[in-house]
Design a protein around this motif. Structure first.
Motif, PDB file in Angstrom:
ATOM      1  N   TYR A  36       8.435  17.760  -5.347  1.00 34.98           N
ATOM      2  CA  TYR A  36       9.030  17.143  -3.724  1.00 34.98           C
ATOM      3  C   TYR A  36       8.953  15.926  -3.572  1.00 34.98           C
ATOM      4  CZ  TYR A  36       4.667  18.098  -1.905  1.00 34.98           C
ATOM      5  OH  TYR A  36       3.340  18.508  -1.144  1.00 34.98           O
ATOM      6  N   TYR A  37       8.468  14.704  -4.274  1.00 38.30           N
ATOM      7  CA  TYR A  37       8.091  13.797  -3.812  1.00 38.30           C
ATOM      8  C   TYR A  37       9.649  12.593  -4.792  1.00 38.30           C
ATOM      9  CZ  TYR A  37       2.920  14.375  -2.489  1.00 38.30           C
ATOM     10  OH  TYR A  37       1.836  14.304  -2.580  1.00 38.30           O
ATOM     11  N   PHE A  38      10.278  11.921  -4.212  1.00 39.68           N
ATOM     12  CA  PHE A  38      11.113  11.849  -4.160  1.00 39.68           C
ATOM     13  C   PHE A  38      10.651   9.814  -4.176  1.00 39.68           C
ATOM     14  CE2 PHE A  38      15.126   9.025  -2.068  1.00 39.68           C
ATOM     15  CZ  PHE A  38      15.867   9.021  -3.514  1.00 39.68           C
ATOM     16  N   TRP A  39      10.246   9.278  -3.406  1.00 37.72           N
ATOM     17  CA  TRP A  39      10.174   7.841  -3.481  1.00 37.72           C
ATOM     18  C   TRP A  39       8.354   8.357  -3.485  1.00 37.72           C
ATOM     19  CZ3 TRP A  39       7.466   4.016  -1.042  1.00 37.72           C
ATOM     20  CH2 TRP A  39       7.761   2.219  -1.548  1.00 37.72           C
ATOM     21  N   THR A  40       7.528   7.527  -3.923  1.00 36.69           N
ATOM     22  CA  THR A  40       6.075   7.322  -3.502  1.00 36.69           C
ATOM     23  C   THR A  40       5.592   6.158  -3.947  1.00 36.69           C
ATOM     24  OG1 THR A  40       5.807   9.301  -4.701  1.00 36.69           O
ATOM     25  CG2 THR A  40       4.020   8.580  -4.407  1.00 36.69           C
ATOM     26  N   GLY A  41       4.661   5.291  -3.207  1.00 39.86           N
ATOM     27  CA  GLY A  41       4.315   4.444  -2.944  1.00 39.86           C
ATOM     28  C   GLY A  41       3.525   3.374  -1.751  1.00 39.86           C
ATOM     29  N   PHE A  42       3.182   2.372  -1.596  1.00 39.30           N
ATOM     30  CA  PHE A  42       2.981   1.494  -1.009  1.00 39.30           C
ATOM     31  C   PHE A  42       3.900   0.465  -0.746  1.00 39.30           C
ATOM     32  CE2 PHE A  42      -0.048   3.931  -3.838  1.00 39.30           C
ATOM     33  CZ  PHE A  42      -1.290   3.970  -2.966  1.00 39.30           C
ATOM     34  N   TYR A  43       3.515  -0.235   1.178  1.00 41.14           N
ATOM     35  CA  TYR A  43       3.490  -0.995   0.938  1.00 41.14           C
ATOM     36  C   TYR A  43       2.043  -2.273   1.953  1.00 41.14           C
ATOM     37  CZ  TYR A  43       8.524   0.738   1.578  1.00 41.14           C
ATOM     38  OH  TYR A  43       9.942   0.137   0.833  1.00 41.14           O
ATOM     39  N   VAL A  44       2.352  -2.548   1.350  1.00 37.67           N
ATOM     40  CA  VAL A  44       1.153  -3.888   0.999  1.00 37.67           C
ATOM     41  C   VAL A  44       0.816  -4.948   2.611  1.00 37.67           C
ATOM     42  CG1 VAL A  44      -0.516  -5.220   0.563  1.00 37.67           C
ATOM     43  CG2 VAL A  44       0.336  -3.437  -0.511  1.00 37.67           C
ATOM     44  N   VAL A  45       0.207  -4.884   3.112  1.00 36.95           N
ATOM     45  CA  VAL A  45       0.399  -6.371   4.824  1.00 36.95           C
ATOM     46  C   VAL A  45       0.231  -6.958   3.113  1.00 36.95           C
ATOM     47  CG1 VAL A  45      -1.395  -6.809   6.421  1.00 36.95           C
ATOM     48  CG2 VAL A  45      -1.179  -4.671   5.875  1.00 36.95           C
ATOM     49  N   ASP A  46       1.192  -8.479   3.985  1.00 38.71           N
ATOM     50  CA  ASP A  46       1.336  -9.300   3.657  1.00 38.71           C
ATOM     51  C   ASP A  46      -0.056 -10.688   3.992  1.00 38.71           C
ATOM     52  OD1 ASP A  46       1.934 -12.305   3.449  1.00 38.71           O
ATOM     53  OD2 ASP A  46       4.439 -11.623   2.855  1.00 38.71           O
ATOM     54  N   PRO A  47      -0.604 -10.777   3.241  1.00 38.26           N
ATOM     55  CA  PRO A  47      -0.821 -11.544   3.138  1.00 38.26           C
ATOM     56  C   PRO A  47      -1.245 -13.422   4.052  1.00 38.26           C
ATOM     57  CG  PRO A  47      -1.496 -11.530   0.892  1.00 38.26           C
ATOM     58  CD  PRO A  47      -0.460 -10.837   1.970  1.00 38.26           C
ATOM     59  N   ASN A  48      -0.117 -13.534   4.041  1.00 40.37           N
ATOM     60  CA  ASN A  48       0.546 -14.834   4.793  1.00 40.37           C
ATOM     61  C   ASN A  48       1.228 -14.427   5.790  1.00 40.37           C
ATOM     62  OD1 ASN A  48      -0.374 -16.342   2.098  1.00 40.37           O
ATOM     63  ND2 ASN A  48       1.507 -15.526   1.045  1.00 40.37           N
ATOM     64  N   LYS A  49       2.026 -12.761   6.119  1.00 36.63           N
ATOM     65  CA  LYS A  49       2.570 -12.381   7.366  1.00 36.63           C
ATOM     66  C   LYS A  49       1.607 -11.486   7.601  1.00 36.63           C
ATOM     67  CE  LYS A  49       6.365 -14.537   5.701  1.00 36.63           C
ATOM     68  NZ  LYS A  49       8.408 -14.623   5.293  1.00 36.63           N
ATOM     69  N   GLN A  50       0.675 -11.405   8.445  1.00 32.05           N
ATOM     70  CA  GLN A  50      -0.071 -10.130   9.069  1.00 32.05           C
ATOM     71  C   GLN A  50       0.999  -9.810  10.213  1.00 32.05           C
ATOM     72  OE1 GLN A  50      -3.496  -9.136   8.292  1.00 32.05           O
ATOM     73  NE2 GLN A  50      -3.005 -11.021   6.603  1.00 32.05           N
ATOM     74  N   ASN A  51       1.858  -9.511  10.041  1.00 32.40           N
ATOM     75  CA  ASN A  51       2.720  -8.742  11.552  1.00 32.40           C
ATOM     76  C   ASN A  51       3.955  -7.909  10.469  1.00 32.40           C
ATOM     77  OD1 ASN A  51       4.835 -11.094  10.034  1.00 32.40           O
ATOM     78  ND2 ASN A  51       5.493 -10.775  12.131  1.00 32.40           N
ATOM     79  N   GLU A  52       3.627  -8.260   8.461  1.00 29.91           N
ATOM     80  CA  GLU A  52       4.293  -7.691   7.804  1.00 29.91           C
ATOM     81  C   GLU A  52       3.708  -7.160   6.894  1.00 29.91           C
ATOM     82  OE1 GLU A  52       8.901 -10.500   8.400  1.00 29.91           O
ATOM     83  OE2 GLU A  52       7.313 -10.205   5.995  1.00 29.91           O
ATOM     84  N   LEU A  53       4.831  -5.720   6.541  1.00 29.00           N
ATOM     85  CA  LEU A  53       4.235  -5.240   4.946  1.00 29.00           C
ATOM     86  C   LEU A  53       5.541  -5.531   3.775  1.00 29.00           C
ATOM     87  CD1 LEU A  53       3.908  -1.799   6.865  1.00 29.00           C
ATOM     88  CD2 LEU A  53       1.422  -3.258   5.964  1.00 29.00           C
ATOM     89  N   VAL A  54       4.933  -5.877   2.517  1.00 31.66           N
ATOM     90  CA  VAL A  54       5.488  -5.610   1.467  1.00 31.66           C
ATOM     91  C   VAL A  54       5.671  -4.430   0.194  1.00 31.66           C
ATOM     92  CG1 VAL A  54       3.577  -7.337   0.839  1.00 31.66           C
ATOM     93  CG2 VAL A  54       6.676  -7.535   0.250  1.00 31.66           C
ATOM     94  N   VAL A  55       6.812  -4.802   0.062  1.00 32.79           N
ATOM     95  CA  VAL A  55       6.495  -3.924  -0.674  1.00 32.79           C
ATOM     96  C   VAL A  55       5.774  -3.924  -2.047  1.00 32.79           C
ATOM     97  CG1 VAL A  55       8.428  -3.938  -2.207  1.00 32.79           C
ATOM     98  CG2 VAL A  55       7.941  -1.868  -2.550  1.00 32.79           C
TER      99      VAL A  55
END
Length: 157
Positions: free
Chosen positions: A44-63
């Motif tokens: 039942y997992y369709f998409w499985t992954g991580f969004y990482v805190v961007d070290p250069n833009k602390q207010n964003e997650l990057v795939v």
């Protein structure tokens, strides 16, 4: 899926992941391995992954590492399910993503989602684990407890 089946699959996945990742310190390798094993283990997992805190833009997650269809490249912290999990540091268990305020639709086929904050040994937020399903109500307390436990065991050591 019945609760006992789900718990057994998580037990199997956690044992496998602990065995494979023992001694590994590279975060990208750990995330890639977790994404792969979980994606393979749960139908039942369709998409499985991580969004990482961007070290250069602390207010964003990057795939980060993931298994599935194309993910959003960036998500502002505080927006959507992933951004909310990152800003509150609380797991978001969403039965129907279409009623979640500010939901970001990376793939319109996703209907339910669970997002677990990932912290390192210093207690610093480093990412969120994002799992989507095409079905409504796919995730429950079993998923929440098991995924939170797994994230702690893999990333907070």
């Amino acid at each position: 899926m019945q609760a006992d089946q789900k718990k057994a699959l998580y037990e199997e996945a956690i044992k496998e992941l602990i065995s494979i990742t023992e001694g590994e310190t590279n975060v990208t390798a750990l995330m890639a391995t977790v994404s792969c094993i979980l994606s393979e283990k749960f139908d039942y997992y369709f998409w499985t992954g991580f969004y990482v805190v961007d070290p250069n833009k602390q207010n964003e997650l990057v795939v980060g590492p993931y298994q599935g269809t194309l993910g959003c490249l960036r998500i502002p912290i505080g927006r959507g399910v992933c951004g909310t999990a990152a800003s509150t540091r609380e797991t978001q268990l969403v039965a129907d993503v279409h009623v979640f305020p500010g939901h970001i639709a990376c793939d319109s086929r996703s209907n339910s989602e669970i997002v677990v904050p990932v912290v390192n040994a210093d207690g610093q937020l480093i990412a969120v684990l994002d799992v989507d399903s095409v079905e409504l109500n796919s995730f429950d307390e079993i998923d929440r407890v098991e995924l939170e436990t797994l994230m702690q065991r893999i990333f907070a050591q």
